[in-house]
Design a protein around this motif. Structure first.
Motif, PDB file in Angstrom:
ATOM      1  N   ARG A  50       9.201  17.096  -5.610  1.00 51.72           N
ATOM      2  CA  ARG A  50      10.796  16.620  -5.372  1.00 51.72           C
ATOM      3  C   ARG A  50      11.417  15.660  -5.996  1.00 51.72           C
ATOM      4  O   ARG A  50      12.419  15.274  -7.051  1.00 51.72           O
ATOM      5  N   ILE A  51      10.580  14.458  -5.746  1.00 52.50           N
ATOM      6  CA  ILE A  51      10.934  13.112  -6.517  1.00 52.50           C
ATOM      7  C   ILE A  51      10.768  13.585  -8.251  1.00 52.50           C
ATOM      8  O   ILE A  51      11.651  12.417  -8.973  1.00 52.50           O
ATOM      9  N   GLY A  59      13.382   2.971   7.264  1.00 53.38           N
ATOM     10  CA  GLY A  59      13.034   4.273   6.930  1.00 53.38           C
ATOM     11  C   GLY A  59      12.321   4.158   4.708  1.00 53.38           C
ATOM     12  O   GLY A  59      12.277   4.983   4.634  1.00 53.38           O
ATOM     13  N   PHE A  60      12.290   2.737   4.771  1.00 53.50           N
ATOM     14  CA  PHE A  60      12.195   2.869   3.357  1.00 53.50           C
ATOM     15  C   PHE A  60      11.422   3.161   2.983  1.00 53.50           C
ATOM     16  O   PHE A  60      11.360   3.413   1.656  1.00 53.50           O
ATOM     17  N   ASP A  61       9.715   3.388   3.696  1.00 60.26           N
ATOM     18  CA  ASP A  61       9.173   4.106   2.670  1.00 60.26           C
ATOM     19  C   ASP A  61       9.239   6.094   2.879  1.00 60.26           C
ATOM     20  O   ASP A  61       7.799   6.374   2.512  1.00 60.26           O
ATOM     21  N   ASN A  62      10.020   5.890   3.174  1.00 57.28           N
ATOM     22  CA  ASN A  62      10.192   7.819   3.312  1.00 57.28           C
ATOM     23  C   ASN A  62      11.457   8.022   2.062  1.00 57.28           C
ATOM     24  O   ASN A  62      12.975   8.268   3.179  1.00 57.28           O
ATOM     25  N   CYS A  76       0.845  -1.713  -0.211  1.00 55.96           N
ATOM     26  CA  CYS A  76       0.131  -0.205   0.466  1.00 55.96           C
ATOM     27  C   CYS A  76       1.206   1.301   0.009  1.00 55.96           C
ATOM     28  O   CYS A  76       1.568   1.256   0.549  1.00 55.96           O
ATOM     29  N   LEU A  77      -0.040   2.308  -0.722  1.00 55.54           N
ATOM     30  CA  LEU A  77       1.057   3.948  -0.630  1.00 55.54           C
ATOM     31  C   LEU A  77       1.448   4.010   0.197  1.00 55.54           C
ATOM     32  O   LEU A  77       0.608   4.029   1.853  1.00 55.54           O
ATOM     33  N   ALA A  78       2.734   4.571   0.583  1.00 52.02           N
ATOM     34  CA  ALA A  78       2.908   5.607   1.996  1.00 52.02           C
ATOM     35  C   ALA A  78       2.377   6.906   2.148  1.00 52.02           C
ATOM     36  O   ALA A  78       2.089   7.513   0.856  1.00 52.02           O
ATOM     37  N   ASN A  79       2.047   7.932   2.835  1.00 48.44           N
ATOM     38  CA  ASN A  79       2.122   9.054   3.386  1.00 48.44           C
ATOM     39  C   ASN A  79       3.136   9.630   2.214  1.00 48.44           C
ATOM     40  O   ASN A  79       4.760   9.638   2.746  1.00 48.44           O
ATOM     41  N   ILE A  80       2.674  10.833   1.014  1.00 45.43           N
ATOM     42  CA  ILE A  80       3.677  11.196   1.010  1.00 45.43           C
ATOM     43  C   ILE A  80       3.233  12.768   0.579  1.00 45.43           C
ATOM     44  O   ILE A  80       1.965  13.051   0.089  1.00 45.43           O
ATOM     45  N   THR A  81       3.726  13.968   0.538  1.00 47.59           N
ATOM     46  CA  THR A  81       3.402  14.706   1.160  1.00 47.59           C
ATOM     47  C   THR A  81       3.978  15.104  -0.645  1.00 47.59           C
ATOM     48  O   THR A  81       4.159  14.559  -1.807  1.00 47.59           O
ATOM     49  N   GLU A  82       2.391  16.419  -1.535  1.00 45.47           N
ATOM     50  CA  GLU A  82       2.796  17.212  -2.911  1.00 45.47           C
ATOM     51  C   GLU A  82       3.834  17.713  -3.018  1.00 45.47           C
ATOM     52  O   GLU A  82       5.175  17.273  -4.091  1.00 45.47           O
ATOM     53  N   SER A 105       7.511   6.084  -2.567  1.00 41.62           N
ATOM     54  CA  SER A 105       8.313   5.702  -2.383  1.00 41.62           C
ATOM     55  C   SER A 105       7.765   4.141  -2.228  1.00 41.62           C
ATOM     56  O   SER A 105       6.917   3.632  -2.496  1.00 41.62           O
ATOM     57  N   ILE A 106       9.207   3.394  -1.783  1.00 37.32           N
ATOM     58  CA  ILE A 106       8.512   1.853  -1.915  1.00 37.32           C
ATOM     59  C   ILE A 106       7.812   1.434  -1.184  1.00 37.32           C
ATOM     60  O   ILE A 106       7.200   2.391  -0.358  1.00 37.32           O
ATOM     61  N   THR A 107       6.740   0.595  -1.334  1.00 33.86           N
ATOM     62  CA  THR A 107       5.708  -0.183  -0.497  1.00 33.86           C
ATOM     63  C   THR A 107       6.567  -0.914   0.303  1.00 33.86           C
ATOM     64  O   THR A 107       7.942  -1.275  -0.296  1.00 33.86           O
TER      65      THR A 107
END
Length: 345
Positions: free
Chosen positions: A228-229, A275-278, A217-223, A292-294
């Motif tokens: 940046r990605i 910290g892999f999902d961030n 499932c997707l990790a929380n990530i800001t716009e 980020s990877i799940t």
């Protein structure tokens, strides 16, 4: 022969999962992390419980495993390794967990297994951990022939450049001519991120878990971080960001260059941490997608299979996956021990 194993500091069971696949029967395991133990019990063996390592004794473990001193084939597992990590600013002496090395020595002495197997970070063999490695060797060298190897897990088929120290002890009365396993993969023929996760469907866009893939499932990530990605090519990090998207501290060119980084599709992953999902914590952005990877992808990059489900909240799961020994390494090491015993006298 029954290939019996007791696992100490078992976590979610990466090492034990590999050992089980190699032919070992896990008679008992313990850890102080309740949710990791639940994951272990679900996927590997119900013979596990939450224990305080500082209080448990070798007699306790033998009783729980229904064995006598000297009967156990393998004592596996290693004390927590975070204290020896190069990311620890205060060094090895600043972490009380490192004292569990002494506890580990006493458990080996009290159980007297035919073999013991311990895993730790690569720096355990270097300045930060050398005093503790010397302590381990001096405490057990009268009873065990001890082999110390620094490995890159990518050399053993794990799609990740995870460097670790492996310590194997063979009891002196065991005549088996043990040989440390040879590498199965060599650069540039390491397994890659793309080879490992290309078959996965994308995680659901609404953030819920995929219906067929546990922990996907997707990790929380800001716009802002999604923006940046988009600027970061595969294999690169924060230095590729335009100045308006760089953090003030990064404009001074200090800190880890891999933060705000993206994995490469055709190379192994970097070391999978908790910290892999961030992607602000390392090169953890998906190679081709702006996320980020799940947890499922991280588990595959650790060489867990898709049927292994991690229990707990997102923080619990991150910790369990990041702290795990890659099961494939455990399986290869387990097979090498069983082969030695079969070929021995």
């Amino acid at each position: 022969m029954k290939y019996t194993c007791i696992e100490v500091f078992c976590g979610a069971g990466g090492l034990a999962y590999g050992l089980k696949k190699s032919g070992f029967k896990i008679r008992y395991a313990f850890d102080n992390d309740p949710m990791a133990v639940e994951t272990f019990k679900l996927n590997i063996s119900p013979n596990a419980s939450v224990e305080d390592a500082s209080k448990i004794t070798s007699e306790d473990l033998l009783k729980k495993a229904k064995l006598k001193k000297g009967e156990l084939v393998l004592l596996s597992g290693g004390p927590p390794c975070q204290g020896f990590s190069r990311q620890k600013k205060d060094g090895a002496n600043g972490d009380k967990r490192n004292r569990l090395i002494v506890k580990y020595i006493r458990l080996v002495q009290g159980i007297a297994p035919k073999f013991f197997l311990m895993e730790n970070v690569d720096t355990f063999k270097k300045k930060r951990g050398k005093a503790y490695l010397d302590l381990l060797q001096h405490g057990l060298e009268n009873d065990y022939n001890i082999i110390v190897r620094e490995i890159n897990c990518a050399d053993f088929g794990v799609p990740q450049t995870r460097k670790r120290t492996i310590i194997i002890g063979i009891r002196n009365d065991i005549d088996c001519n043990y040989k440390f396993p040879k590498e199965t993969h060599k650069y540039p023929n390491w397994r890659t991120v793309g080879q490992t996760i290309k078959m996965l469907e994308a995680p659901p866009a609404d953030g819920i878990e995929h219906h067929d893939l546990p922990n996907h499932c997707l990790a929380n990530i800001t716009e802002k971080n999604i923006e940046r990605i988009k600027y970061v090519p595969q294999g690169s990090g924060r230095k590729c960001l335009p100045k308006q998207l760089q953090l003030p501290c990064h404009k001074k060119k200090t800190g880890w260059p891999d933060v705000y980084g993206r994995m490469s599709w055709d190379k192994p992953a970097p070391t999978i941490t908790g910290g892999f999902d961030n992607f602000t914590r390392g090169r953890f952005a998906h190679p081709r997608e702006h996320r980020s990877i799940t947890a499922r992808e991280a588990a595959l990059l650790q060489s867990f299979d898709n049927g292994f489900r991690f229990l707990g909240n997102k923080g619990d799961i991150r910790k369990q996956i990041g702290n795990a020994v890659p099961p494939l390494v455990g399986e290869i090491l387990g097979k090498s021990i069983i082969k030695a015993l079969k070929n021995g006298k």
